[in-house]
Design a protein around this motif. Sequence first.
Motif, PDB file in Angstrom:
ATOM      1  N   ARG A   1      40.397  19.453 -17.217  1.00  0.00           N
ATOM      2  CA  ARG A   1      39.385  20.507 -17.040  1.00  0.00           C
ATOM      3  C   ARG A   1      39.921  21.642 -16.159  1.00  0.00           C
ATOM      4  N   ILE A   2      40.686  21.283 -15.132  1.00  0.00           N
ATOM      5  CA  ILE A   2      41.262  22.290 -14.241  1.00  0.00           C
ATOM      6  C   ILE A   2      42.269  23.145 -15.005  1.00  0.00           C
ATOM      7  N   LYS A   3      43.081  22.491 -15.809  1.00  0.00           N
ATOM      8  CA  LYS A   3      44.086  23.221 -16.597  1.00  0.00           C
ATOM      9  C   LYS A   3      43.396  24.209 -17.541  1.00  0.00           C
ATOM     10  N   ALA A   4      42.307  23.784 -18.182  1.00  0.00           N
ATOM     11  CA  ALA A   4      41.557  24.663 -19.087  1.00  0.00           C
ATOM     12  C   ALA A   4      40.924  25.825 -18.322  1.00  0.00           C
ATOM     13  N   LEU A   5      40.359  25.549 -17.150  1.00  0.00           N
ATOM     14  CA  LEU A   5      39.751  26.607 -16.344  1.00  0.00           C
ATOM     15  C   LEU A   5      40.808  27.605 -15.879  1.00  0.00           C
TER      16      LEU A   5
ATOM     17  N   GLU B   1      35.965  38.748  -9.577  1.00  0.00           N
ATOM     18  CA  GLU B   1      35.775  39.747  -8.518  1.00  0.00           C
ATOM     19  C   GLU B   1      37.077  40.094  -7.802  1.00  0.00           C
ATOM     20  N   GLY B   2      38.197  39.492  -8.221  1.00  0.00           N
ATOM     21  CA  GLY B   2      39.489  39.870  -7.667  1.00  0.00           C
ATOM     22  C   GLY B   2      40.120  38.911  -6.685  1.00  0.00           C
ATOM     23  N   ALA B   3      39.516  37.751  -6.484  1.00  0.00           N
ATOM     24  CA  ALA B   3      40.098  36.763  -5.583  1.00  0.00           C
ATOM     25  C   ALA B   3      41.144  35.934  -6.320  1.00  0.00           C
ATOM     26  N   THR B   4      42.084  35.419  -5.571  1.00  0.00           N
ATOM     27  CA  THR B   4      43.001  34.417  -6.093  1.00  0.00           C
ATOM     28  C   THR B   4      42.366  33.082  -5.783  1.00  0.00           C
ATOM     29  N   VAL B   5      42.150  32.272  -6.816  1.00  0.00           N
ATOM     30  CA  VAL B   5      41.480  30.998  -6.593  1.00  0.00           C
ATOM     31  C   VAL B   5      42.460  29.843  -6.737  1.00  0.00           C
ATOM     32  N   VAL B   6      42.351  28.885  -5.824  1.00  0.00           N
ATOM     33  CA  VAL B   6      43.110  27.645  -5.867  1.00  0.00           C
ATOM     34  C   VAL B   6      42.108  26.568  -6.247  1.00  0.00           C
ATOM     35  N   LEU B   7      42.348  25.924  -7.376  1.00  0.00           N
ATOM     36  CA  LEU B   7      41.391  24.976  -7.933  1.00  0.00           C
ATOM     37  C   LEU B   7      41.778  23.547  -7.601  1.00  0.00           C
ATOM     38  N   ALA B   8      40.800  22.755  -7.202  1.00  0.00           N
ATOM     39  CA  ALA B   8      41.038  21.340  -6.921  1.00  0.00           C
ATOM     40  C   ALA B   8      39.910  20.510  -7.520  1.00  0.00           C
ATOM     41  N   ALA B   9      40.283  19.437  -8.182  1.00  0.00           N
ATOM     42  CA  ALA B   9      39.309  18.511  -8.766  1.00  0.00           C
ATOM     43  C   ALA B   9      40.054  17.292  -9.271  1.00  0.00           C
ATOM     44  N   ARG B  10      39.310  16.272  -9.643  1.00  0.00           N
ATOM     45  CA  ARG B  10      39.933  15.038 -10.145  1.00  0.00           C
ATOM     46  C   ARG B  10      40.321  15.130 -11.615  1.00  0.00           C
TER      47      ARG B  10
ATOM     48  N   GLY C   1      36.149  20.606  -6.361  1.00  0.00           N
ATOM     49  CA  GLY C   1      35.124  20.289  -7.362  1.00  0.00           C
ATOM     50  C   GLY C   1      35.040  21.362  -8.428  1.00  0.00           C
ATOM     51  N   ALA C   2      36.178  21.992  -8.713  1.00  0.00           N
ATOM     52  CA  ALA C   2      36.192  23.156  -9.605  1.00  0.00           C
ATOM     53  C   ALA C   2      36.186  22.813 -11.086  1.00  0.00           C
ATOM     54  N   SER C   3      36.173  21.537 -11.434  1.00  0.00           N
ATOM     55  CA  SER C   3      36.255  21.196 -12.848  1.00  0.00           C
ATOM     56  C   SER C   3      34.934  21.332 -13.591  1.00  0.00           C
ATOM     57  N   SER C   4      33.819  21.496 -12.861  1.00  0.00           N
ATOM     58  CA  SER C   4      32.529  21.662 -13.551  1.00  0.00           C
ATOM     59  C   SER C   4      31.475  22.168 -12.569  1.00  0.00           C
ATOM     60  N   GLY C   5      30.331  22.476 -13.095  1.00  0.00           N
ATOM     61  CA  GLY C   5      29.170  22.840 -12.285  1.00  0.00           C
ATOM     62  C   GLY C   5      29.376  24.045 -11.383  1.00  0.00           C
ATOM     63  N   LEU C   6      28.898  23.931 -10.143  1.00  0.00           N
ATOM     64  CA  LEU C   6      28.973  25.047  -9.198  1.00  0.00           C
ATOM     65  C   LEU C   6      30.405  25.441  -8.872  1.00  0.00           C
ATOM     66  N   GLY C   7      31.289  24.459  -8.772  1.00  0.00           N
ATOM     67  CA  GLY C   7      32.688  24.766  -8.479  1.00  0.00           C
ATOM     68  C   GLY C   7      33.319  25.609  -9.569  1.00  0.00           C
ATOM     69  N   GLU C   8      33.076  25.241 -10.813  1.00  0.00           N
ATOM     70  CA  GLU C   8      33.609  25.999 -11.945  1.00  0.00           C
ATOM     71  C   GLU C   8      33.015  27.402 -11.983  1.00  0.00           C
ATOM     72  N   ALA C   9      31.709  27.512 -11.810  1.00  0.00           N
ATOM     73  CA  ALA C   9      31.038  28.814 -11.828  1.00  0.00           C
ATOM     74  C   ALA C   9      31.549  29.706 -10.694  1.00  0.00           C
ATOM     75  N   THR C  10      31.754  29.120  -9.528  1.00  0.00           N
ATOM     76  CA  THR C  10      32.265  29.873  -8.383  1.00  0.00           C
ATOM     77  C   THR C  10      33.669  30.375  -8.662  1.00  0.00           C
ATOM     78  N   ALA C  11      34.505  29.530  -9.248  1.00  0.00           N
ATOM     79  CA  ALA C  11      35.871  29.934  -9.589  1.00  0.00           C
ATOM     80  C   ALA C  11      35.873  31.107 -10.571  1.00  0.00           C
ATOM     81  N   LEU C  12      35.025  31.026 -11.573  1.00  0.00           N
ATOM     82  CA  LEU C  12      34.952  32.106 -12.562  1.00  0.00           C
ATOM     83  C   LEU C  12      34.478  33.412 -11.921  1.00  0.00           C
TER      84      LEU C  12
END
Length: 72
Positions: A50-54, A37-46, A21-32
């Motif tokens: 939006r995922i490509k832009a993030l 903070e130094g984590a490698t994030v793997v993004l998933a969403a429909r 759910g990383a394309s918006s809302g809490l998922g996007e904010a969490t990814a950012l």
Amino acid sequence: MNVRKLAMTENIKGKVVVITGASSGLGEATALLLSAEGATVVLAARRADRIKALAHDIGGQEIGRAPCRERV
């Protein structure tokens, strides 16, 4: 720096985190936040656009894509 933030920063650096759910809302904010903070994030969403832009915003890259089934 507050103690709670310091503890999270030390625990998250170098970790791989999968975010759905990383394309918006809490998922996007969490990814950012976790990326900053130094984590490698793997993004998933429909929404691939939006995922490509993030991914671009956090300095990442697209490494693969799987098609989503449409709801029936």
